[in-house]
Design an enzyme around this catalytic site. Structure first.
Site, PDB file in Angstrom:
ATOM      1  N   GLY A 239     -58.372 -47.290   2.380  1.00 31.81           N
ATOM      2  CA  GLY A 239     -58.368 -45.675   1.928  1.00 31.81           C
ATOM      3  C   GLY A 239     -59.699 -45.438   1.951  1.00 31.81           C
ATOM      4  O   GLY A 239     -60.110 -44.192   1.923  1.00 31.81           O
ATOM      5  N   GLU A 273     -57.230 -53.683   1.941  1.00 33.02           N
ATOM      6  CA  GLU A 273     -56.701 -53.449   3.308  1.00 33.02           C
ATOM      7  C   GLU A 273     -57.391 -52.451   4.004  1.00 33.02           C
ATOM      8  O   GLU A 273     -56.634 -51.235   4.209  1.00 33.02           O
ATOM      9  CB  GLU A 273     -55.272 -53.103   2.790  1.00 33.02           C
ATOM     10  CG  GLU A 273     -54.218 -53.965   2.080  1.00 33.02           C
ATOM     11  CD  GLU A 273     -52.734 -53.341   1.993  1.00 33.02           C
ATOM     12  OE1 GLU A 273     -51.920 -54.286   1.766  1.00 33.02           O
ATOM     13  OE2 GLU A 273     -52.801 -52.216   1.765  1.00 33.02           O
ATOM     14  N   PRO A 274     -58.543 -52.470   4.068  1.00 33.73           N
ATOM     15  CA  PRO A 274     -59.263 -51.627   4.678  1.00 33.73           C
ATOM     16  C   PRO A 274     -59.165 -51.478   6.470  1.00 33.73           C
ATOM     17  O   PRO A 274     -58.946 -52.481   6.822  1.00 33.73           O
ATOM     18  CB  PRO A 274     -60.811 -52.227   4.658  1.00 33.73           C
ATOM     19  CG  PRO A 274     -60.844 -53.601   4.591  1.00 33.73           C
ATOM     20  CD  PRO A 274     -59.346 -53.869   3.909  1.00 33.73           C
ATOM     21  N   ARG A 276     -59.836 -47.957   8.433  1.00 39.71           N
ATOM     22  CA  ARG A 276     -60.823 -46.862   8.878  1.00 39.71           C
ATOM     23  C   ARG A 276     -62.229 -47.316   8.633  1.00 39.71           C
ATOM     24  O   ARG A 276     -63.298 -47.209   9.475  1.00 39.71           O
ATOM     25  CB  ARG A 276     -60.817 -45.518   8.178  1.00 39.71           C
ATOM     26  CG  ARG A 276     -61.366 -44.495   8.938  1.00 39.71           C
ATOM     27  CD  ARG A 276     -61.306 -43.285   7.824  1.00 39.71           C
ATOM     28  NE  ARG A 276     -59.784 -42.854   7.784  1.00 39.71           N
ATOM     29  CZ  ARG A 276     -59.162 -41.957   8.087  1.00 39.71           C
ATOM     30  NH1 ARG A 276     -59.311 -41.482   9.138  1.00 39.71           N
ATOM     31  NH2 ARG A 276     -57.706 -41.924   7.622  1.00 39.71           N
ATOM     32  N   TYR A 316     -54.239 -33.080  12.207  1.00 37.10           N
ATOM     33  CA  TYR A 316     -55.089 -32.954  10.860  1.00 37.10           C
ATOM     34  C   TYR A 316     -56.114 -31.804  10.789  1.00 37.10           C
ATOM     35  O   TYR A 316     -56.809 -31.639   9.844  1.00 37.10           O
ATOM     36  CB  TYR A 316     -55.443 -34.208  10.366  1.00 37.10           C
ATOM     37  CG  TYR A 316     -54.927 -35.442  10.501  1.00 37.10           C
ATOM     38  CD1 TYR A 316     -53.435 -35.716   9.971  1.00 37.10           C
ATOM     39  CD2 TYR A 316     -55.155 -36.667  11.452  1.00 37.10           C
ATOM     40  CE1 TYR A 316     -52.558 -36.788   9.954  1.00 37.10           C
ATOM     41  CE2 TYR A 316     -54.474 -37.711  11.789  1.00 37.10           C
ATOM     42  CZ  TYR A 316     -53.180 -37.757  10.846  1.00 37.10           C
ATOM     43  OH  TYR A 316     -52.537 -38.979  10.965  1.00 37.10           O
ATOM     44  N   CYS A 343     -50.579 -28.720  27.773  1.00 32.71           N
ATOM     45  CA  CYS A 343     -50.270 -27.458  27.605  1.00 32.71           C
ATOM     46  C   CYS A 343     -49.777 -27.069  26.379  1.00 32.71           C
ATOM     47  O   CYS A 343     -48.707 -26.785  26.155  1.00 32.71           O
ATOM     48  CB  CYS A 343     -49.015 -27.347  28.581  1.00 32.71           C
ATOM     49  SG  CYS A 343     -49.523 -27.560  30.394  1.00 32.71           S
ATOM     50  N   GLU A 344     -50.813 -27.181  25.334  1.00 31.48           N
ATOM     51  CA  GLU A 344     -50.364 -26.544  24.126  1.00 31.48           C
ATOM     52  C   GLU A 344     -52.022 -25.907  23.425  1.00 31.48           C
ATOM     53  O   GLU A 344     -53.031 -26.738  23.685  1.00 31.48           O
ATOM     54  CB  GLU A 344     -50.251 -27.790  23.002  1.00 31.48           C
ATOM     55  CG  GLU A 344     -48.905 -28.579  23.530  1.00 31.48           C
ATOM     56  CD  GLU A 344     -48.071 -29.009  22.275  1.00 31.48           C
ATOM     57  OE1 GLU A 344     -48.317 -28.483  21.376  1.00 31.48           O
ATOM     58  OE2 GLU A 344     -47.264 -30.030  22.567  1.00 31.48           O
TER      59      GLU A 344
END
Ligand code: LLP
Length: 418
Positions: A239, A273-274, A276, A316, A343-344
């Protein structure tokens, strides 16, 4: 912070010019720096040296086999959440005794595979899961080591989609439920509780919510010990936040200094538990401008990478810095949306950016794309996924071939023959 720096107006990864890699491999292209990965891993390792933790790299952040092997060579274990991630770990020979298995939806087949492989423990997220693991282990005439994942109900103050430790989230067990489950293991003879686990969210910039959670869990551990449970492991999860834009996250050292006084007295083996933190800033996504549409209010730079290649901005509203690979001389900046070909309307990499006057053929680097980038890529709009390259000094290695249309179509073409 990372090894993507400009030299004489041109972006390099370590000692390799980005434009050279694009000539060889094309775009969109993920490029990673070996040195950034290792230096971030070492930051955590050194910060926590005194506690000698088992660092289980979180495979989901970036599961490229060459990157996993690089980390495995440093002695990391793995945090896995599927049989697929288990198989990735096995493929690069991570010792299975250094693998921990989380996730709310482990299937029977996955539990069997993990038990067969001999992982260190399951991080159990619900009562029915505990019963299933017990049943499977019984059939296999073995005993599964487990930790219970606690949902400590703290607000990690991050994006709501990546907050995992509040009571409204699907993850983990409340403390009273976890206590009951510990007690019920006296009857469930084929699971052995050896620890507690927490993971309260991702891209967390301050130690405060961790401290709140650890305090709650420490009380629980004390109670469990009074009831004679042997709590060997304390898993703090991952995290740790990184810098995408103007965040000022705690450093690994500040984090370790904040949590160590609460962890030390627990006398448990610490697991981290890294994900990122290790790979996030170690990767960029390089894309080529196809067209520039100049509007009244702003310009649209339409690039060849879309939300299928990097979904974080769309999903996000995440901010990723975007910069030209080769600096443009002079001129004013232009307010620009960097958008993909999908196409969005939600298909963008960056909005309202002050970028130089772009033209077709210009290359842009989307920074901090090493974590949750390629792993979340899809074939939406029938687009093959990008290639990945790992740079070490002035050398570069292709670590995943660009997907070709034949591979995208194969599973369906085969069906047309029936
Ligand atoms: N441990 C567990 C049990 C996890 O679920 C996760 C991430 C980690 C460790 C690693 O967290 P990290 O250190 O990377 O923050 N796709 C989102 C992030 C989802 C994180 C899921 N769990 C994003 O792009 O921001």
């Amino acid at each position: 912070m990372d090894d993507f720096l400009k030299r004489k107006g041109e972006l390099y990864c370590e000692d390799m010019p980005i434009s050279k890699l694009v000539k060889i491999h094309g775009t969109p292209l993920y490029i990673y720096s070996r040195n950034t990965i290792l230096s971030h891993y070492n930051k955590i390792k050194n910060a926590f040296a005194e506690l000698n933790p088992l660092i289980c790299y979180s495979v989901k952040a970036n599961s490229n086999l060459t990157i996993l092997r690089l980390l495995a060579e440093q002695g990391t274990g793995l945090d896995i959440v599927s049989q697929g991630e288990l198989e990735r770990g096995l493929a690069v020979k991570v010792p299975t005794r250094c693998m921990v298995y989380a996730g709310v939806g482990k299937t029977e087949k996955e539990i069997i595979a993990a038990l067969r492989a001999g992982i260190l423990m399951f991080n159990v997220e619900s009562e029915p899961e505990a019963r299933l693991i017990n049943r499977v282990a019984q059939k296999m005439k073995t005993c599964a080591q487990v930790a219970f994942r606690i949902n400590p109900d703290v607000d990690a103050k991050t994006h709501k989609y990546i907050t995992t430790g509040k009571k409204e989230n699907k993850f983990g067990l409340t403390i009273p439920l976890a206590m009951d489950l510990f007690r019920s293991t006296r009857r469930l003879k084929h699971i052995k509780p050896i620890g507690v686990h927490m993971h309260i969210g991702s891209q967390i910039t301050s130690a405060t919510p961790y401290l709140q959670a650890i305090r709650r869990m420490s009380k629980m551990i004390a109670e469990l010990r009074r009831e004679d449970f042997d709590i060997e492991y304390f898993n703090l999860g991952g995290g740790l936040g990184i810098i995408y834009n103007e965040e000022r996250p705690q450093t690994a050292n500040e984090f370790a200094q904040a949590v160590a006084p609460l962890i030390r007295p627990l006398k448990c083996k610490l697991i981290l538990e890294p994900g990122r933190f290790i790979v996030g800033n170690a990767g960029i996504l390089v894309t080529e401008v196809q067209y520039v549409k100049r509007g009244h209010l702003k310009s649209f730079a339409i690039v060849d990478a879309g939300m299928n290649d990097l979904i974080r901005p769309s999903l996000y509203g995440a901010f990723h810095q975007i910069l030209p690979v080769i600096s443009k001389r002079g001129g004013k900046t232009v307010l620009t949306d960097v958008v993909g070909p999908i196409c969005e309307s939600g298909d963008f990499l960056g909005k309202d950016r002050h970028l130089p006057n772009l033209e077709s053929g210009d290359l842009l680097a989307v920074r901090s794309a090493g974590a949750y980038g390629m792993v979340m890529a899809s074939n939406y709009n029938s687009r093959p996924r990008p290639a990945e390259v790992l740079v070490a000094g002035s050398k570069a290695k292709l670590i995943r071939k660009r997907e070709i249309m034949a591979e995208v179509l194969a599973p369906e073409l085969a069906m047309l023959k029936n």
